[in-house]
Scaffold this active site. Structure first.
Site, PDB file in Angstrom:
ATOM      1  N   ASP A  12       0.875  -1.157   0.000  1.00  0.00           N
ATOM      2  CA  ASP A  12       0.000   0.000   0.000  1.00  0.00           C
ATOM      3  C   ASP A  12       0.925   1.224   0.000  1.00  0.00           C
ATOM      4  O   ASP A  12       2.092   1.117   0.375  1.00  0.00           O
ATOM      5  CB  ASP A  12      -0.883  -0.039   1.257  1.00  0.00           C
ATOM      6  N   ARG A  13       0.447   2.367  -0.444  1.00  0.00           N
ATOM      7  CA  ARG A  13       1.333   3.528  -0.515  1.00  0.00           C
ATOM      8  C   ARG A  13       1.180   4.432   0.719  1.00  0.00           C
ATOM      9  O   ARG A  13       2.090   4.533   1.542  1.00  0.00           O
ATOM     10  CB  ARG A  13       1.029   4.335  -1.800  1.00  0.00           C
ATOM     11  N   ASP A  14       0.005   5.063   0.834  1.00  0.00           N
ATOM     12  CA  ASP A  14      -0.186   6.057   1.898  1.00  0.00           C
ATOM     13  C   ASP A  14      -0.233   5.379   3.279  1.00  0.00           C
ATOM     14  O   ASP A  14      -1.004   4.454   3.505  1.00  0.00           O
ATOM     15  CB  ASP A  14      -1.481   6.846   1.655  1.00  0.00           C
ATOM     16  N   ASN A  61      -5.151   2.820  -3.592  1.00  0.00           N
ATOM     17  CA  ASN A  61      -6.413   3.515  -3.870  1.00  0.00           C
ATOM     18  C   ASN A  61      -6.106   4.996  -3.994  1.00  0.00           C
ATOM     19  O   ASN A  61      -5.473   5.565  -3.099  1.00  0.00           O
ATOM     20  CB  ASN A  61      -7.395   3.366  -2.691  1.00  0.00           C
ATOM     21  N   SER A  96      -8.578   7.739  -4.675  1.00  0.00           N
ATOM     22  CA  SER A  96      -9.894   8.296  -4.989  1.00  0.00           C
ATOM     23  C   SER A  96      -9.819   9.799  -5.261  1.00  0.00           C
ATOM     24  O   SER A  96     -10.782  10.381  -5.756  1.00  0.00           O
ATOM     25  CB  SER A  96     -10.874   8.018  -3.848  1.00  0.00           C
ATOM     26  N   ASP A 152      -1.703  -0.549   5.919  1.00  0.00           N
ATOM     27  CA  ASP A 152      -2.014   0.056   7.222  1.00  0.00           C
ATOM     28  C   ASP A 152      -3.516   0.089   7.498  1.00  0.00           C
ATOM     29  O   ASP A 152      -3.927   0.533   8.559  1.00  0.00           O
ATOM     30  CB  ASP A 152      -1.422   1.475   7.322  1.00  0.00           C
TER      31      ASP A 152
HETATM   32 MG   LIG Z   1      -2.825   3.227   3.490  1.00  0.00          MG
END
Ligand SMILES: [Mg+2]
Length: 182
Positions: free
Chosen positions: A6-8, A50, A52, A125
């Site tokens: 995942d990135r963020d 994601n 968005s 996360d």
């Molecule tokens: Mg995240």
């Protein structure tokens, strides 16, 4: 193995108002170095994110590309590599299977890299990261950075277990290197 990130909240600080420019992409200390270690060990690495903010009309795809160019070039300067970035641009109200908790991006990554889910691990996360990985049959690591502590505190549904909990990307990379992700 195939490592899906995942990135963020995993590589960069999560922002409630979204990362909307390269300047707003602030790396979590040690995260890129951890990716570099995984690269050096021969793992293939893909981001499944994601975004968005595109579907919401907050940024364009071109702007997202400049944000990811910063991610890739900063990582490259440390000797690391991300092989592919999968993006789900969907707004929540018109989500496709690609938007996590949907497993579309994870399945696409398994297909692109011709990898068996048993030989893939996703690091995230949020609960929806774990859900996407669970649906696709991949191993799961929850990091406590970003929304990770909150996710852990809220409790994980039994069907998501087992989940390995790591302090951050540094520890998650150690888990992978030592087989502690199952
Ligand atoms: Mg995240």
């Amino acid at each position: 193995m195939l490592v899906l990130l995942d990135r963020d909240g995993v590589l960069n600080e999560d922002r409630p108002d979204f990362v909307k420019s390269p300047e707003e992409l602030v790396f979590i200390p040690g995260a890129l170095e951890a990716v570099t270690d995984l690269t050096a060990s021969g793992h293939r690495i893909a981001v499944v994110t994601n975004q968005s903010c595109i579907g919401r009309g907050l940024i364009s795809r071109e702007t997202l590309d400049t944000i990811h160019a910063k991610l890739l070039s900063t990582l490259a300067s440390k000797g690391g590599r991300i092989d592919h970035i999968f993006v789900a641009p969907d707004a929540p109200w018109e989500a496709t299977e690609n938007r996590k908790p949907g497993a579309g991006m994870v399945k696409a990554a398994l297909s692109m890299f011709r990898e068996n889910p048993e030989n893939a691990v996703l690091i995230g996360d949020s609960k929806r990261d774990l859900q996407a990985a669970r649906t696709a049959g991949c191993h799961r690591i929850l990091v406590q950075t970003g929304k990770g502590r909150k996710t852990q505190k809220e409790g994980l549904d039994e069907d998501l277990l087992p989940v390995s909990v790591a302090k951050n990307m540094t520890e998650a990379a150690h888990f992978i290197q030592s087989g502690r992700y199952k």
